[in-house]
Design an enzyme around this catalytic site. Structure first.
Site, PDB file in Angstrom:
ATOM      1  N   ARG A  84       0.817  -1.237  -0.076  1.00  0.00           N
ATOM      2  CA  ARG A  84      -0.047   0.052  -0.009  1.00  0.00           C
ATOM      3  C   ARG A  84       0.819   1.184  -0.139  1.00  0.00           C
ATOM      4  O   ARG A  84       1.857   1.386   0.323  1.00  0.00           O
ATOM      5  CB  ARG A  84      -0.747   0.156   1.050  1.00  0.00           C
ATOM      6  CG  ARG A  84      -2.090  -0.835   1.274  1.00  0.00           C
ATOM      7  CD  ARG A  84      -2.908  -1.065   2.660  1.00  0.00           C
ATOM      8  NE  ARG A  84      -3.267   0.551   2.893  1.00  0.00           N
ATOM      9  CZ  ARG A  84      -3.185   1.418   3.931  1.00  0.00           C
ATOM     10  NH1 ARG A  84      -2.395   1.168   4.718  1.00  0.00           N
ATOM     11  NH2 ARG A  84      -3.886   2.486   3.752  1.00  0.00           N
ATOM     12  N   LYS A 143       4.593  -6.875  11.877  1.00  0.00           N
ATOM     13  CA  LYS A 143       3.817  -7.105  10.706  1.00  0.00           C
ATOM     14  C   LYS A 143       4.080  -8.434  10.302  1.00  0.00           C
ATOM     15  O   LYS A 143       5.190  -8.652   9.708  1.00  0.00           O
ATOM     16  CB  LYS A 143       4.083  -6.033   9.582  1.00  0.00           C
ATOM     17  CG  LYS A 143       3.226  -6.358   8.445  1.00  0.00           C
ATOM     18  CD  LYS A 143       3.218  -5.045   7.775  1.00  0.00           C
ATOM     19  CE  LYS A 143       2.615  -5.145   6.422  1.00  0.00           C
ATOM     20  NZ  LYS A 143       2.254  -3.870   5.609  1.00  0.00           N
ATOM     21  N   ARG A 272      -0.740   4.475  13.305  1.00  0.00           N
ATOM     22  CA  ARG A 272       0.122   3.499  14.224  1.00  0.00           C
ATOM     23  C   ARG A 272      -0.260   3.740  15.650  1.00  0.00           C
ATOM     24  O   ARG A 272      -0.500   5.001  15.979  1.00  0.00           O
ATOM     25  CB  ARG A 272       1.586   3.678  13.723  1.00  0.00           C
ATOM     26  CG  ARG A 272       2.169   4.822  13.928  1.00  0.00           C
ATOM     27  CD  ARG A 272       3.688   5.142  13.212  1.00  0.00           C
ATOM     28  NE  ARG A 272       3.847   4.343  11.918  1.00  0.00           N
ATOM     29  CZ  ARG A 272       4.048   2.952  11.752  1.00  0.00           C
ATOM     30  NH1 ARG A 272       4.426   2.348  12.771  1.00  0.00           N
ATOM     31  NH2 ARG A 272       4.386   2.705  10.552  1.00  0.00           N
TER      32      ARG A 272
END
Ligand code: BTN
Length: 275
Positions: A84, A143, A272
């Site tokens: 992204r 992640k 975040r």
């Protein structure tokens, strides 16, 4: 078209090169995946490429050229994997599982599609996996996987959705990454990419079909149960800070700020946890 679903983007440099051919790796259970999915999606095919620039780019090129059949395209290696917001996706051979599912999709509302996909993947993989709005799978705030959804026009009033997924299977360096990486090997001993893909594919197709019929509603509680940001202090890419307060019925992220609740739905905004 939802702001949470990026419009088709221009090819990354190098994406115009042809996909490499060659026989599929024998350990990919292409036939078993096809047999599981074809009853849901007639005409469905599985293709495994030793190398391609990006499985998303390849399916987008095909769709623009009028090829809109349902397909699962797997790459053993991507030379220009994309994430992204114009980011790269590191796709060296063997380090992860990289694939894109392409199909004609006609939901009334595209909002929340990436969240529904995340729910499906996380539920198939492991109970410890959390979802980081809008497109990531996290393990302990690192992640594990990312989702990139793009669409192309596939004929009169038809859109072809390309759902790209990259999952880290093995340890990888964190150099250049804004979020430290996690890998599936941390929580599962069986990280054979073919077996994992077989486990993910059919539930993913069912998810897309349920989303097409009913939108985000059937996924909201399931997303909220895994929401990695819930009730945490967060900061947005536009500098706003606040507290993440779950999702709206359509999959926007609710952020409580000094000025009240803000519903984030743009794919261009990133969020975040505040350090
Ligand atoms: C992100 O985290 O920003 C999304 C990453 C998506 C990566 C996958 S790998 C398979 C598919 N092909 C691509 O070029 N990107 C997606």
């Amino acid at each position: 078209m939802s702001a949470n679903l990026p419009l088709p983007v221009a090819h990354a440099p190098g994406a115009s090169q042809a996909a490499a051919g060659g026989p599929p790796h024998p350990s990919w259970p292409a036939e078993a995946i096809r047999d599981a999915v074809a009853p849901l999606l007639p005409g469905f095919a599985v293709e495994v490429l030793p190398e391609v620039d990006s499985t998303n780019s390849e399916l987008m090129r095909r769709a623009r050229a009028g090829r809109a059949a349902p397909v699962l395209l797997v790459a053993q290696r991507q030379t220009a994997g994309r994430g992204r917001l114009g980011r790269d996706w590191d796709s060296r051979a063997g380090a992860g599982l990289t694939f894109s599912l392409g199909l004609v999709l006609a939901p009334t509302d595209w909002w929340g599609l990436s969240l529904a996909v995340g729910v499906s993947l996380a539920e198939s993989l492991d109970s410890r996996i959390r979802l980081k709005w809008p497109n990531d799978l996290w393990l302990d705030d690192r992640k594990l996987a990312g989702i990139l959804i793009e669409t192309a026009t596939a004929g009169p009033a038809q859109r072809y959705a390309v759902v790209g997924v990259g999952i880290n299977l093995d340890e990888r360096p964190s150099t250049g990454l804004s979020t430290a990486p996690a890998w599936l090997g941390e929580v599962r001993s069986d990280c054979e990419p073919g077996a994992i893909l077989l486990q993910l594919a059919e539930p993913l197709v069912r998810t897309l079909q349920l989303f097409e019929r009913e939108g985000f509603a059937p996924f909201k509680a399931r997303f909220d149960a895994r929401d990695a940001l819930r009730d945490r202090a967060v900061v947005l890419s536009d500098g706003t800070s606040g507290w993440a307060r779950g999702t709206t019925g359509q999959g926007a992220l609710r952020v409580e700020t000094e000025r009240g609740i803000k519903a984030l739905s743009s794919s261009e905004v990133s969020v975040r946890p505040r350090a």
